[in-house]
Design a protein around this motif. Structure first.
Motif, short mmCIF file in Angstrom:
data_model
loop_
_atom_site.label_atom_id
_atom_site.label_comp_id
_atom_site.label_asym_id
_atom_site.label_seq_id
_atom_site.Cartn_x
_atom_site.Cartn_y
_atom_site.Cartn_z
N ILE A 95 0.72 -1.11 0.07
CA ILE A 95 0.01 -0.15 0.06
C ILE A 95 0.97 1.46 -0.10
CG2 ILE A 95 -1.61 1.29 1.57
CD1 ILE A 95 -2.90 -1.49 2.38
N THR A 96 0.29 2.21 -0.68
CA THR A 96 1.11 3.48 -0.80
C THR A 96 0.43 4.68 -0.84
OG1 THR A 96 0.92 3.63 -3.34
CG2 THR A 96 2.77 2.55 -2.45
N VAL A 97 0.84 5.69 -0.36
CA VAL A 97 0.32 7.11 -0.27
C VAL A 97 0.15 7.67 -1.78
CG1 VAL A 97 0.19 9.48 0.65
CG2 VAL A 97 1.12 7.54 1.99
N VAL A 98 -0.94 7.74 -2.38
CA VAL A 98 -1.14 8.37 -3.55
C VAL A 98 -1.68 9.82 -3.70
CG1 VAL A 98 -1.80 5.91 -4.58
CG2 VAL A 98 -3.54 7.63 -3.67
N GLY A 99 -1.62 10.41 -2.45
CA GLY A 99 -1.94 11.79 -2.41
C GLY A 99 -2.35 12.41 -1.09
N SER A 100 -2.58 13.83 -0.83
CA SER A 100 -2.92 14.22 0.57
C SER A 100 -3.84 15.51 0.10
CB SER A 100 -1.66 14.53 1.39
OG SER A 100 -0.81 15.52 0.83
N GLU A 101 -4.50 16.02 1.35
CA GLU A 101 -5.03 17.25 1.09
C GLU A 101 -5.13 17.68 2.57
OE1 GLU A 101 -9.29 17.49 0.36
OE2 GLU A 101 -9.50 15.51 0.78
#
Length: 165
Positions: A95-101
């Protein structure tokens, strides 16, 4: 605010206040873990809230002070708390981080800038925010969204909870 101060000395536990949900407010099981440094100091605390009767945690809340090696992640890498959640669920997916807000959230009279991470596994919700004492709080939840109501439940836990004995 009391949870934004550092304690002077707590040799058997963390040297910072741990912000989380009170165990009495949670209907399931609670587990706590300390991340020790080679010198014996505390490099972080994570709490595992199990609502599923031993079938895996519903939520992990981590408190990592500035300088904690667990805070050091590369671009796209999941936070320590998400890795702990996956480990507890015996989920071995990559699992990876694909974005953030970033979004503003009120906690009592205080404004938090909360970073909502978007992960490649949609059943995991993850948010992070920095406290004024430079402790990073990360909340990772399995199969349940993290709503603004949760921030109202966060409070400093008593130091006695983390004493050896």
């Amino acid at each position: 605010m009391s949870f934004l101060r550092r304690r002077s000395a707590t040799p058997a536990g963390p040297d910072f206040d741990v912000l989380a949900m009170d165990p009495g407010d949670w209907p399931g099981n609670l587990g706590a873990g300390l991340l020790p440094a080679p010198d014996g100091s505390c490099q972080g605390v994570f709490l595992r809230y199990d609502l599923y009767g031993g079938r895996g945690p519903a939520m992990i809340i981590g408190n990592l002070p500035e300088g904690s090696p667990a805070r050091e992640v590369t671009e796209g890498e999941i936070p320590f708390e998400v890795a702990q959640l996956l480990l507890a669920l015996e989920n071995e997916e990559d699992i990876t981080v694909v974005g953030s807000e970033d979004m503003p959230v009120m906690q009592g009279d205080n404004l938090l800038i909360v970073r909502r991470l978007k992960l490649s596994e949609s059943r995991i919700s993850c948010v992070q925010f920095d406290r004024s004492d430079k402790v990073l709080v990360t909340i990772a939840a399995w199969d349940r969204p993290i709503t603004d109501d949760l921030y109202a439940l966060l409070k400093p836990l008593p130091a006695e909870l983390f004493q050896q004995g």
